[in-house]
Enzyme design. Structure first.
Site, PDB file in Angstrom:
ATOM      1  CG  ASP A   1     -15.714   4.943  28.277  1.00 53.16           C
ATOM      2  OD1 ASP A   1     -16.031   6.059  28.383  1.00 53.16           O
ATOM      3  OD2 ASP A   1     -15.035   4.377  30.026  1.00 53.16           O
TER       4      ASP A   1
ATOM      5  CB  SER B   1     -14.982  10.254  25.621  1.00 54.08           C
ATOM      6  OG  SER B   1     -15.107  10.708  27.363  1.00 54.08           O
ATOM      7  N   GLY B   2     -18.480  10.283  26.449  1.00 57.71           N
ATOM      8  CA  GLY B   2     -19.209  10.784  26.775  1.00 57.71           C
ATOM      9  C   GLY B   2     -18.353  12.099  27.773  1.00 57.71           C
TER      10      GLY B   2
ATOM     11  CG  ASP C   1     -13.781  10.722  31.475  1.00 60.65           C
ATOM     12  OD1 ASP C   1     -13.249  10.931  32.149  1.00 60.65           O
ATOM     13  OD2 ASP C   1     -15.171  10.718  31.054  1.00 60.65           O
TER      14      ASP C   1
END
Length: 293
Positions: free
Chosen positions: A82, A171-172, A84
């Site tokens: 991931d 990543s979102g 963030d």
């Protein structure tokens, strides 16, 4: 066989041989070895102790992380990370929102979404809508002025890649950020959402479909299959509810400084160590570390 790994924040070495050997003796473990004096150590065991989580809780109060995992196959061939609050120390959308004057409101939504209290996709659309009209140039400003890398990231990627592993940033967040972070840290590829822009301004929308929890699982499956690997060959790391799917699917899923509701669902929890903890969990020693290829 299993391996118990104890580690702490590299900036504050807290481990001592007496504490490690006392735990080893209590659990009937084998010879304890330092991976990095004062920072990380491990010892083998034949079974997982019944009081694992009570001991884990006690050590947390001392600033020490404890992880127990099968000894076989713990050195992985793919890293899925991931971005963030994992590879970087910020949430990019919160930083953009701060520039747009809605930082506190958006940060509140982000925290709830990452803790699993809100549906990720809907929460992302709501937050991005508040960025409508923001100048696209603000992205570069945020990257330069606000984004910092989590300690240990370069060593994690470079050391694993030196052993032939493949590194993926998923990543979102947004491609405008993942592209920069991936290049700076040495990831082989990255996947994220795309902020839509018209006339140099953010439109307040994001390209569909949104990359969320299911897309992170898909990335793990698709990329590992492409590389001829199994899910068991992957070590994944994240901190939010949308990471739980990939953390559960990977051979080793590490909750790094994760939201409490997320950490509670993971067996590998790192709250004090930095990203080099993922190397120690795989049995790497400090002498194995490299900072760049």
């Amino acid at each position: 066989m299993y391996v118990a790994t104890l580690l702490t924040n590299p900036a504050r070495p807290l481990l001592d041989a007496t504490a490690i050997e006392s735990l080893r003796d209590a659990w009937g473990g084998g010879v304890a070895e330092w991976l990095n004096p004062g920072i990380a150590a491990e010892f083998p065991m034949e079974v997982v102790p019944a009081n694992q989580w009570q001991v884990w809780q006690d050590l947390q109060a001392q600033g020490i992380d404890l992880a127990i995992q099968p000894a076989k196959g713990r050195q992985k061939h793919m890293l899925l990370a991931d971005m963030d609050s994992t590879m970087i120390e910020q949430e990019c959308i919160d930083e953009l929102a701060d520039e747009a004057g809605v930082g506190a409101y958006v940060a509140g939504i982000t925290a709830r979404a990452m803790n699993g209290e809100l549906e990720f996709e809907d929460a992302l659309r709501e937050r991005v809508a508040l960025l409508k009209g923001l100048d696209e140039s603000v992205i570069a400003k945020v990257l330069e002025k606000r984004i910092t890398f989590t300690p240990g990231g370069r060593e994690l990627i470079a050391t694993m890649k030196a052993r032939g592993a493949y590194a993926v940033l998923v990543s979102g967040g947004f491609t405008a950020f993942t592209a920069h972070v991936a290049e700076a840290l040495g990831f082989d590829e990255n996947r994220a959402n795309t902020l839509l822009v018209e006339g140099g301004k953010l439109t307040g929308t994001v390209a569909e479909p949104i990359l969320g929890r299911d897309a992170k699982i898909a990335a793990l499956d698709e990329i590992s299959t492409r590389l001829g690997l199994q899910a068991s060959d992957v070590i994944a790391v994240g901190d939010g509810a949308n990471d739980l799917g990939m953390l559960g699917r990977a051979g080793a899923g590490v909750a790094l400084h994760a939201k409490p509701a997320v950490a509670a669902q993971c067996d590998l929890r790192i709250n004090h160590g930095d990203l080099t903890a993922l190397l120690y969990l795989q049995g790497y020693r400090i002498d194995d570390f490299i900072s760049e290829l």
